[in-house]
Design a protein around this motif. Structure first.
Motif, PDB file in Angstrom:
ATOM      1  N   ASP A  50       0.841  -1.215   0.000  1.00  0.00           N
ATOM      2  CA  ASP A  50       0.000   0.000   0.000  1.00  0.00           C
ATOM      3  C   ASP A  50       0.864   1.248   0.000  1.00  0.00           C
ATOM      4  N   VAL A  51       2.027   1.149   0.590  1.00  0.00           N
ATOM      5  CA  VAL A  51       2.945   2.291   0.685  1.00  0.00           C
ATOM      6  C   VAL A  51       4.378   1.766   0.648  1.00  0.00           C
ATOM      7  N   HIS A  97       2.378  10.040   0.865  1.00  0.00           N
ATOM      8  CA  HIS A  97       1.295   9.612   1.768  1.00  0.00           C
ATOM      9  C   HIS A  97       1.385  10.513   3.002  1.00  0.00           C
ATOM     10  N   CYS A 143       2.026   2.700  -6.088  1.00  0.00           N
ATOM     11  CA  CYS A 143       1.558   3.031  -4.736  1.00  0.00           C
ATOM     12  C   CYS A 143       2.228   4.327  -4.281  1.00  0.00           C
ATOM     13  N   PRO A 144       1.684   4.958  -3.235  1.00  0.00           N
ATOM     14  CA  PRO A 144       2.354   6.134  -2.672  1.00  0.00           C
ATOM     15  C   PRO A 144       3.736   5.771  -2.128  1.00  0.00           C
TER      16      PRO A 144
END
Ligand code: DHB
Ligand code: FE
Length: 285
Positions: A50-51, A97, A143-144
């Motif tokens: 996700d990150v 993020h 993703c970020p």
């Protein structure tokens, strides 16, 4: 909770970015380098983090002698690729993020790890080449990415031990973030290389492989390598390897090796690449 499940370590040689951007990645010289990242690209595409937290160094692009933060955390919503003299690389902008980055900043500072917060920063090959190696050519990064810049350009850089402890503090910060996020941390730069003076062109494969061994099985031994030893054994730019210790500090003591790759030469640099997963995460799969 958010969790750091794995770390990817890689060199950031700027010529790798040029080879990819200009379609020379399958030339005889570059093919073996890019081949060494094929399974890494598949691994991260399957993992779908996700990150990414990318520990990297700026090369007098965002920071110069006027301002030298030892550790600087990118909290902005986005980071533009910088013009390093031949124009900016034709790669997507890096989306950050901010929520997680600000949370990490707060956790670090309250943990007495005083980090510099950066809200406007361009990113150079130190960050974009590792992204290209891990994600390939793409319209947008998947993703970020939270950039964490470490000063390894102007003496004095931080010690390997300080970097390792920063990694531990980042892990604590991530694990106290309330959302369920799968996080991968990148440790970038290195391996042995020297770009200047009498020993320009230095490569030390024996030292590099010993360092890779230590990251796998005895990272604390790697934290004891002094600046002088890095300079002597891995050349003046080999000190970039302290950044790998930030990422290693964010993992369990016991890790599983997913992938290891070493290749000489790439420009003036030995290319090293390692993927380590937390043993606990690997067991849960
Ligand atoms: C080279 C390597 C680096 O780490 C860097 O920042 C610039 C140049 C090289 O090998 O040419
Ligand atoms: Fe560099």
């Amino acid at each position: 909770m958010a969790e750091i499940v794995a770390a990817a370590f890689t060199s950031h040689v700027p010529a790798i970015g040029v080879a990819l951007d200009t379609g020379h990645d399958q030339d005889d010289y570059w093919r073996p380098v890019f081949a060494g990242y094929e399974s890494a690209k598949q691994w991260i595409a399957a993992l779908k983090p996700d990150v990414v937290i990318c520990v990297y160094n700026d090369h007098a692009t965002a920071f110069d002698l006027r301002l030298i933060p030892t550790f600087a955390l990118g909290c902005a919503p986005e980071f533009r690729p910088a013009d390093e003299g031949w124009g900016a690389r034709p790669v997507p902008k890096v989306v950050g993020h901010p929520e997680l980055a600000w949370h990490i900043a707060q956790s670090l500072v309250l943990d007495e790890f005083d980090i510099t917060i950066v809200n406007d920063m361009e990113v150079d090959h130190g960050l974009t080449v590792p992204l290209s190696l891990m994600f390939g050519k793409t319209e947008e990064w998947p993703c970020p990415v939270i950039p964490l810049a470490v000063n390894v350009v102007q003496y004095p850089p931080p010690t390997g031990n300080r970097c390792f402890n920063l990694g531990k503090a980042i892990r604590k910060a991530v694990e106290s973030f309330p959302a369920d996020l799968k996080v991968v941390i990148f440790g970038t730069g290195g391996m042995s290389h020297q770009l200047q003076a009498q020993r320009a062109g230095l490569i030390n494969a024996e030292f590099d492989n010993r360092f890779l061994d230590m990251l796998e099985t005895d990272p604390v031994a790697a934290t004891r390598i002094t600046h002088t030893e890095f300079l002597r054994e891995s050349g003046s730019e080999g000190i970039e390897l302290v950044m790998w210790l930030v990422a290693r500090g964010a993992l369990d003591d016991e890790v599983e090796t997913v992938h290891r790759f070493y290749h000489v030469p790439a420009s003036n640099t030995a290319v090293g690449h390692l993927i380590l997963e937390n043993a606990s995460a690997a067991a849960a799969e």
